[in-house]
Design an enzyme around this catalytic site. Sequence first.
Site, mmCIF file in Angstrom:
data_model
loop_
_atom_site.group_PDB
_atom_site.id
_atom_site.type_symbol
_atom_site.label_atom_id
_atom_site.label_comp_id
_atom_site.label_asym_id
_atom_site.label_seq_id
_atom_site.Cartn_x
_atom_site.Cartn_y
_atom_site.Cartn_z
ATOM 1 C CE LYS A 56 -8.765 -0.570 1.505
ATOM 2 N NZ LYS A 56 -7.769 0.041 0.630
ATOM 3 C CG ASN A 114 3.360 -11.261 -4.472
ATOM 4 O OD1 ASN A 114 3.842 -10.294 -3.893
ATOM 5 N ND2 ASN A 114 2.520 -12.100 -3.891
ATOM 6 N NE ARG A 115 6.788 -12.126 0.917
ATOM 7 C CZ ARG A 115 6.631 -11.455 2.061
ATOM 8 N NH1 ARG A 115 7.681 -10.979 2.676
ATOM 9 N NH2 ARG A 115 5.431 -11.243 2.577
ATOM 10 C CB THR A 119 -8.762 1.355 5.961
ATOM 11 O OG1 THR A 119 -7.406 1.174 5.540
ATOM 12 C CG2 THR A 119 -8.811 1.390 7.477
ATOM 13 C CG LEU A 172 0.741 1.860 -4.941
ATOM 14 C CD1 LEU A 172 -0.464 0.934 -4.822
ATOM 15 C CD2 LEU A 172 0.409 3.014 -5.853
ATOM 16 C CG ASP A 181 -8.125 2.087 -2.685
ATOM 17 O OD1 ASP A 181 -7.956 3.208 -2.182
ATOM 18 O OD2 ASP A 181 -8.258 1.048 -2.007
ATOM 19 C CB SER A 204 -6.436 6.417 8.885
ATOM 20 O OG SER A 204 -7.167 7.064 7.861
ATOM 21 N N GLY A 215 -1.126 -8.037 -3.416
ATOM 22 C CA GLY A 215 -2.143 -7.878 -2.376
ATOM 23 C C GLY A 215 -3.279 -7.010 -2.883
ATOM 24 N N GLY A 216 -3.997 -6.387 -1.943
ATOM 25 C CA GLY A 216 -5.166 -5.568 -2.306
ATOM 26 C C GLY A 216 -4.796 -4.385 -3.191
HETATM 27 P P1 NAP Z 1 -1.346 -6.488 1.328
HETATM 28 O O1 NAP Z 1 -2.665 -6.892 0.780
HETATM 29 O O2 NAP Z 1 -0.914 -6.974 2.647
HETATM 30 O O3 NAP Z 1 -0.213 -6.937 0.228
HETATM 31 C C1 NAP Z 1 1.151 -6.707 0.437
HETATM 32 C C2 NAP Z 1 1.966 -7.256 -0.736
HETATM 33 O O4 NAP Z 1 3.342 -6.925 -0.535
HETATM 34 C C3 NAP Z 1 1.912 -8.775 -0.889
HETATM 35 O O5 NAP Z 1 1.953 -9.102 -2.256
HETATM 36 C C4 NAP Z 1 3.200 -9.241 -0.191
HETATM 37 O O6 NAP Z 1 3.739 -10.438 -0.716
HETATM 38 C C5 NAP Z 1 4.138 -8.119 -0.543
HETATM 39 N N1 NAP Z 1 5.208 -7.983 0.447
HETATM 40 C C6 NAP Z 1 5.057 -7.632 1.762
HETATM 41 N N2 NAP Z 1 6.256 -7.608 2.367
HETATM 42 C C7 NAP Z 1 7.177 -7.959 1.429
HETATM 43 C C8 NAP Z 1 8.592 -8.125 1.449
HETATM 44 N N3 NAP Z 1 9.316 -7.919 2.559
HETATM 45 N N4 NAP Z 1 9.219 -8.483 0.292
HETATM 46 C C9 NAP Z 1 8.508 -8.698 -0.816
HETATM 47 N N5 NAP Z 1 7.164 -8.559 -0.915
HETATM 48 C C10 NAP Z 1 6.501 -8.191 0.209
HETATM 49 O O7 NAP Z 1 -1.210 -4.894 1.404
HETATM 50 P P2 NAP Z 1 -1.938 -3.829 0.432
HETATM 51 O O8 NAP Z 1 -3.264 -3.483 0.957
HETATM 52 O O9 NAP Z 1 -1.816 -4.337 -0.955
HETATM 53 O O10 NAP Z 1 -0.986 -2.534 0.675
HETATM 54 C C11 NAP Z 1 0.344 -2.540 0.224
HETATM 55 C C12 NAP Z 1 0.967 -1.150 0.389
HETATM 56 O O11 NAP Z 1 0.300 -0.201 -0.447
HETATM 57 C C13 NAP Z 1 0.886 -0.590 1.818
HETATM 58 O O12 NAP Z 1 2.114 0.026 2.113
HETATM 59 C C14 NAP Z 1 -0.206 0.442 1.748
HETATM 60 O O13 NAP Z 1 -0.026 1.487 2.664
HETATM 61 C C15 NAP Z 1 -0.031 0.949 0.305
HETATM 62 N N6 NAP Z 1 -1.285 1.529 -0.228
HETATM 63 C C16 NAP Z 1 -1.280 2.839 -0.603
HETATM 64 C C17 NAP Z 1 -2.454 3.415 -1.113
HETATM 65 C C18 NAP Z 1 -2.459 4.853 -1.516
HETATM 66 O O14 NAP Z 1 -3.528 5.471 -1.558
HETATM 67 N N7 NAP Z 1 -1.324 5.417 -1.828
HETATM 68 C C19 NAP Z 1 -3.625 2.644 -1.237
HETATM 69 C C20 NAP Z 1 -3.583 1.290 -0.858
HETATM 70 C C21 NAP Z 1 -2.400 0.749 -0.350
HETATM 71 P P3 NAP Z 1 3.141 -11.889 -0.300
HETATM 72 O O15 NAP Z 1 1.915 -12.079 -1.147
HETATM 73 O O16 NAP Z 1 4.234 -12.825 -0.651
HETATM 74 O O17 NAP Z 1 2.848 -11.815 1.169
#
Ligand code: NAP
Length: 287
Positions: free
Chosen positions: A70, A155-156, A66, A229, A106, A19, A133-134
């Site tokens: 959440k 989504n996958r 985080t 993102l 967010d 972070s 995801g989130g």
């Molecule tokens: P999360 O809840 O774990 O969700 C991840 C998502 O990505 C799920 O839908 C997952 O699919 C998919 N995924 C993961 N690996 C994959 C792969 N190899 N191929 C295809 N799909 C894949 O995570 P999150 O909290 O949503 O965060 C996701 C990303 O957003 C992170 O990199 C995080 O750092 C970024 N983010 C950025 C901000 C910002 O302020 N810029 C804010 C929040 C998050 P499944 O459902 O099939 O597992």
Amino acid sequence: MIDIKTGILGLIGYPIEHSLSPLLHNMAIKKYDLNYVYLPFAVEPGNVKQALMGLKALNFRGVNVTIPYKEKVIPYLDEMDSLAEKIGAVNTIVNENGILKGYNTDITGLKRMIEVDGNTTIKNKKALIIGAGGAAKAAVFALCLGGIKEIAIINRTAKRADEIAKIVKQYYDSVKLVTGSLDTDLYKHLLTDIDLVIDTTPVGMAPKADVAPVIELDGIKKSTLVIDLVYNPAKTTILKEAEKRNAETMNGLNMLLYQGAESFKIWTGIDINTKMWYNYILKLKKL
Ligand code: NAP
């Protein structure tokens, strides 16, 4: 200087080493000459309730929340902002005289990034969200708040996309929602007519930056804005592929800064100039 009146702010999550929030918030505290301190707290799974009770007992002013807490903090809050309640996820908690209230900045952070930095309106547009995801949930709500017309979520694990659509339909029944898997036939057809693509998966994030994007962008319109993102690296492979096709691109750094600025305002009442944070990160070479 820390004294008896210093307001305590912080971050709770597990792990939290990635972070940038402690750096950013402490920099703003110094810059605006405020009597606060922002500390990182790696709360082990199983200790979330105690951590939240501790915020009250120790009279913290507030915290960011985080991954992976959440959703897990919600049962221990006294009040929820309506947007946080709808999405069922909290990234900011404020302590108002022993009453813990949860917010989700967010959503508004992403909406602001699209509208301000993307120099575009969301109203009546068509979007494709990759991931469920989130972050995808926050993206879908940001778009609905902005008055989007259609959203496709792929989504996958297609079931998770359906679950998001189900939640969103309760609040925004005029938005047309399509869900599916990462099936090329489905999204190829969508890409020819889409205004906005948001990749919410961690694919392409450092240190595993050198990987193929989750989807192929053949057929994408030139005017489409492609957002990843992920902000480290600044240009992920999906953004590079989008640039090759002359689409507009943006990473998630400003979303991070805007959500942090909104949290800071909730705790302190101060509106931060996020450009100051942006320049600070570049100077520190943190990304
Ligand atoms: P999360 O809840 O774990 O969700 C991840 C998502 O990505 C799920 O839908 C997952 O699919 C998919 N995924 C993961 N690996 C994959 C792969 N190899 N191929 C295809 N799909 C894949 O995570 P999150 O909290 O949503 O965060 C996701 C990303 O957003 C992170 O990199 C995080 O750092 C970024 N983010 C950025 C901000 C910002 O302020 N810029 C804010 C929040 C998050 P499944 O459902 O099939 O597992």
